[in-house]
Write an enzyme that holds these catalytic residues in place. Structure first.
Site, PDB file in Angstrom:
ATOM      1  N   THR A   1     -15.632  -6.163   1.260  1.00 42.52           N
ATOM      2  CA  THR A   1     -14.566  -7.162   1.240  1.00 42.52           C
ATOM      3  C   THR A   1     -13.268  -6.458   0.863  1.00 42.52           C
ATOM      4  O   THR A   1     -13.189  -5.832  -0.192  1.00 42.52           O
ATOM      5  CB  THR A   1     -14.872  -8.274   0.213  1.00 42.52           C
ATOM      6  OG1 THR A   1     -16.147  -8.821   0.525  1.00 42.52           O
ATOM      7  CG2 THR A   1     -13.824  -9.378   0.271  1.00 42.52           C
ATOM      8  N   TYR A   2     -12.296  -6.531   1.754  1.00 43.37           N
ATOM      9  CA  TYR A   2     -10.998  -5.883   1.511  1.00 43.37           C
ATOM     10  C   TYR A   2     -10.027  -6.891   0.933  1.00 43.37           C
ATOM     11  O   TYR A   2      -9.974  -8.044   1.374  1.00 43.37           O
ATOM     12  CB  TYR A   2     -10.450  -5.287   2.802  1.00 43.37           C
ATOM     13  CG  TYR A   2     -11.174  -4.021   3.182  1.00 43.37           C
ATOM     14  CD1 TYR A   2     -10.707  -2.791   2.753  1.00 43.37           C
ATOM     15  CD2 TYR A   2     -12.354  -4.074   3.931  1.00 43.37           C
ATOM     16  CE1 TYR A   2     -11.389  -1.625   3.074  1.00 43.37           C
ATOM     17  CE2 TYR A   2     -13.042  -2.911   4.253  1.00 43.37           C
ATOM     18  CZ  TYR A   2     -12.552  -1.688   3.814  1.00 43.37           C
ATOM     19  OH  TYR A   2     -13.233  -0.545   4.127  1.00 43.37           O
ATOM     20  N   TYR A   3      -9.253  -6.418  -0.040  1.00 37.71           N
ATOM     21  CA  TYR A   3      -8.332  -7.292  -0.752  1.00 37.71           C
ATOM     22  C   TYR A   3      -6.883  -6.952  -0.452  1.00 37.71           C
ATOM     23  O   TYR A   3      -6.540  -5.775  -0.284  1.00 37.71           O
ATOM     24  CB  TYR A   3      -8.574  -7.182  -2.268  1.00 37.71           C
ATOM     25  CG  TYR A   3      -9.827  -7.901  -2.679  1.00 37.71           C
ATOM     26  CD1 TYR A   3      -9.780  -9.228  -3.091  1.00 37.71           C
ATOM     27  CD2 TYR A   3     -11.068  -7.277  -2.602  1.00 37.71           C
ATOM     28  CE1 TYR A   3     -10.930  -9.908  -3.433  1.00 37.71           C
ATOM     29  CE2 TYR A   3     -12.225  -7.954  -2.942  1.00 37.71           C
ATOM     30  CZ  TYR A   3     -12.150  -9.267  -3.357  1.00 37.71           C
ATOM     31  OH  TYR A   3     -13.296  -9.941  -3.674  1.00 37.71           O
TER      32      TYR A   3
ATOM     33  N   PHE B   1      -9.119 -10.548   2.452  1.00 36.08           N
ATOM     34  CA  PHE B   1      -8.534 -10.866   3.757  1.00 36.08           C
ATOM     35  C   PHE B   1      -9.405 -10.444   4.935  1.00 36.08           C
ATOM     36  O   PHE B   1      -9.185 -10.896   6.046  1.00 36.08           O
ATOM     37  CB  PHE B   1      -7.115 -10.304   3.900  1.00 36.08           C
ATOM     38  CG  PHE B   1      -7.056  -8.820   4.126  1.00 36.08           C
ATOM     39  CD1 PHE B   1      -7.109  -7.945   3.069  1.00 36.08           C
ATOM     40  CD2 PHE B   1      -6.941  -8.308   5.410  1.00 36.08           C
ATOM     41  CE1 PHE B   1      -7.052  -6.580   3.277  1.00 36.08           C
ATOM     42  CE2 PHE B   1      -6.884  -6.940   5.628  1.00 36.08           C
ATOM     43  CZ  PHE B   1      -6.943  -6.075   4.560  1.00 36.08           C
TER      44      PHE B   1
END
Lengths: 179, 179
Positions: free
Chosen positions: B35-37, B105
């Protein structure tokens, strides 16, 4: 779950005697070094949040935990929502946070001697630069009864819950710097 | 230490045969969900940084790691400075990051089959929504010789280092969304 916590300034020798009389169970002693970080754009002093990396050392070695504390949800007992998790490598976590724009702004160092007593954790804190404090705390879904129990236990320990210190050690240290 | 990495799009069956011929050592297969933030105020797309939480599942269970990747320091081999550490409780870490203003995102999901070969790790990646890729990577203090070795190994695997894909899976996924 909420953390319900009462804290007073108090000489430890007296409290240790009362804890023994109440049959409290010693849980051991640890050293904690907390590094508090500033958010890249939010003023945690104004939003009443805190974000820290804690290194805790006991006989077994050193462990690192990262903690976020939200703003107060219940003023009188200092109750906050809290998220905390262990991290494998504290130094790497600190480097990462600095790369993301978080800056260390204060360190709190203390020795904590813990006891289990009547469903609460009683902690005798010796805080570098501040002095001796006693905390009575528990975790609870329902705040008010947990707070009432903490007040009763403080009284049993010959401590005055009316002298509650609502400021965190971090806050007390920052205040002492301003003097 | 720098991570030196070359990646090409390639059919896995062919590469597996070459790896066997070269005497590569299978290291097992894992599933990864990244999960990229987004940073609260920095545009990672512009600063060329990345911050993610990775959950990796193998036969033993699921582990969570948090990773910060700095901007490219060496363009041709995609070399970046990287900080990574394991965390005890991935869900709590994610809640904490969201409280601090980081927003998820994009998620990248892949199956990774790894081999050790001639001092490098060769990874056969099957990426959801993208396809099959092969990565050759190592960690090195000295970038250039490590990169030359990676090019030589790619050639030995009948892969064309000239077809190197410099875009991350995250970038490829974001590009495919724009199409």
């Amino acid at each position: 779950m909420y953390e319900v916590e009462l804290k007073v300034e108090a000489d430890h020798d007296e409290v240790r005697r009362r804890l023994t009389a109440l049959g409290a169970d010693p849980l051991g002693t640890v050293e904690q070094v907390d590094t508090y970080y500033e958010h890249p754009v939010r003023d945690f002093g104004e939003t009443d949040e805190a974000f820290r990396v804690r290194r805790e050392t006991d006989d077994e070695g050193t462990e690192t935990r990262v903690t976020y504390k939200g703003p107060l949800v219940e003023e009188s007992s200092k109750t906050r929502e809290e998220f905390e998790t262990g991290v494998e490598d504290g130094e790497t976590m600190e480097r990462m946070l600095e790369e993301l724009g978080f800056e260390p702004f204060e360190a709190v160092e203390k020795r904590r001697e813990r006891f289990a007593c009547e469903g609460y954790t009683v902690t005798l804190d010796t805080v570098a630069g501040l002095g001796e404090y006693v905390e009575v705390e528990t975790e609870a879904a329902d705040i008010e009864p947990a707070r009432e129990g903490a007040v009763a236990l403080m009284t049993d320990l010959d401590l005055d819950p009316g002298e509650q210190v609502r400021t965190s050690y971090l806050g007390l240290l920052l205040e002492s710097r301003d003097e």
